[in-house]
Design a protein around this motif. Structure first.
Motif, PDB file in Angstrom:
ATOM      1  N   TRP A  41       0.811  -1.207   0.000  1.00 30.21           N
ATOM      2  CA  TRP A  41       0.000   0.000   0.000  1.00 30.21           C
ATOM      3  C   TRP A  41       0.848   1.261   0.000  1.00 30.21           C
ATOM      4  CZ3 TRP A  41      -5.177   0.196  -0.669  1.00 30.21           C
ATOM      5  CH2 TRP A  41      -5.875  -1.011  -0.560  1.00 30.21           C
ATOM      6  N   ARG A 144      -4.432  -7.321  -0.113  1.00 29.39           N
ATOM      7  CA  ARG A 144      -5.072  -6.286  -0.926  1.00 29.39           C
ATOM      8  C   ARG A 144      -6.292  -5.662  -0.241  1.00 29.39           C
ATOM      9  NH1 ARG A 144      -3.679  -6.076  -6.460  1.00 29.39           N
ATOM     10  NH2 ARG A 144      -1.946  -7.498  -6.933  1.00 29.39           N
ATOM     11  N   ALA A 188      -7.831  -3.156  -2.991  1.00 27.83           N
ATOM     12  CA  ALA A 188      -7.063  -2.988  -4.221  1.00 27.83           C
ATOM     13  C   ALA A 188      -7.682  -3.859  -5.302  1.00 27.83           C
ATOM     14  CB  ALA A 188      -5.604  -3.369  -3.995  1.00 27.83           C
ATOM     15  N   THR A 194      -8.087   1.249  -6.677  1.00 24.98           N
ATOM     16  CA  THR A 194      -8.629   0.869  -5.375  1.00 24.98           C
ATOM     17  C   THR A 194     -10.066   1.368  -5.251  1.00 24.98           C
ATOM     18  OG1 THR A 194      -7.929   2.874  -4.192  1.00 24.98           O
ATOM     19  CG2 THR A 194      -6.322   1.072  -4.358  1.00 24.98           C
TER      20      THR A 194
END
Length: 234
Positions: A41, A144, A188, A194
């Motif tokens: 991230w 994610r 994500a 995102t």
């Protein structure tokens, strides 16, 4: 290539089916799957958001001596939407970040109230035209999927109008500071895109403004909002 006999092993038959040499080691028949790197991230994300907000403006409309202060409470709601930018830094599963946003606001509402000394109704209207915030974020990443809390300072342009007998008595606009806290989840969708869902509560500082020449409007204002956003991560 040597043909497999009836006594050939399953490995022999599999080798023939895959076209591998019969003398090749069994481990060479299928290479282990390549492990995909974990998503990070860390980086800058910019995006757009849209949501719905509920606000409550409440307080007192006092005369000049503050001996008469009838209470009012005005509910307001409407769509909010705008843009945000964030920088995140990930260490193991912990994600630290700072984020700012600015939004247009259609949050508005009206109410009526009366005073002990008047036989007619007063009215109050509140309207927000824009709002913004600067916040810190603390999250935990499940690869994610990022679950986070957020908090910081907030600002909003707030318009107030007090009326009586159906006509505006006094109106004014001011930029109100405050604070905001909330929580959300961000996913994500790919290495760059995102999506997020977020809830925030915002409390603005109390205000005191002269209304006309002989009264003062005291007001507290708070807001709750749910937002969805789509971002691009660089």
């Amino acid at each position: 290539m040597r043909a497999c006999t009836s006594a050939a092993s399953f490995a022999c038959l599999l080798a023939v089916f895959l076209g591998a040499p019969l003398g090749a080691p069994l481990g060479a028949l299928a290479a282990p799957p390549t492990e995909q790197p974990a998503f990070s991230w860390t980086g800058v994300t910019v995006g757009l958001d849209v949501g719905y907000a509920w606000a409550q403006a409440s307080g007192h409309d006092c005369n000049w001596a503050r001996t008469i202060c009838p209470a009012y409470s005005t509910g307001a709601d409407g769509i909010v939407g705008g843009a945000y930018a964030a920088f995140n830094w990930q260490v193991d599963h912990i994600v630290l970040g700072i984020e700012g946003d600015i939004e247009g606001s259609a949050v508005a509402g009206t109410s009526t109230f009366s005073t002990p000394s008047a036989s007619y109704l007063f009215g109050h209207a509140v309207d927000q035209s824009w709002q913004a915030s600067l916040r810190a974020r603390l999250g935990y990443a499940f690869d994610r999927t990022l679950v986070y809390v957020t908090g910081g300072v907030a600002y909003a342009d707030v318009f107030n109008d007090v009326w009586r007998l159906g006509k505006s008595f006094h109106s004014y606009s001011e930029t109100r500071p405050g604070w905001t806290v909330g929580a959300g989840v961000e996913q994500a969708l790919s290495d760059h895109f995102t999506a997020r869902l977020e809830y925030r509560y915002t409390g603005f500082d109390s205000s005191e403004n002269s209304v006309g020449t002989n009264s003062t409007l005291l007001q507290d204002l708070n807001q709750q909002a749910v937002r969805m956003g789509i971002g691009y991560k660089f």
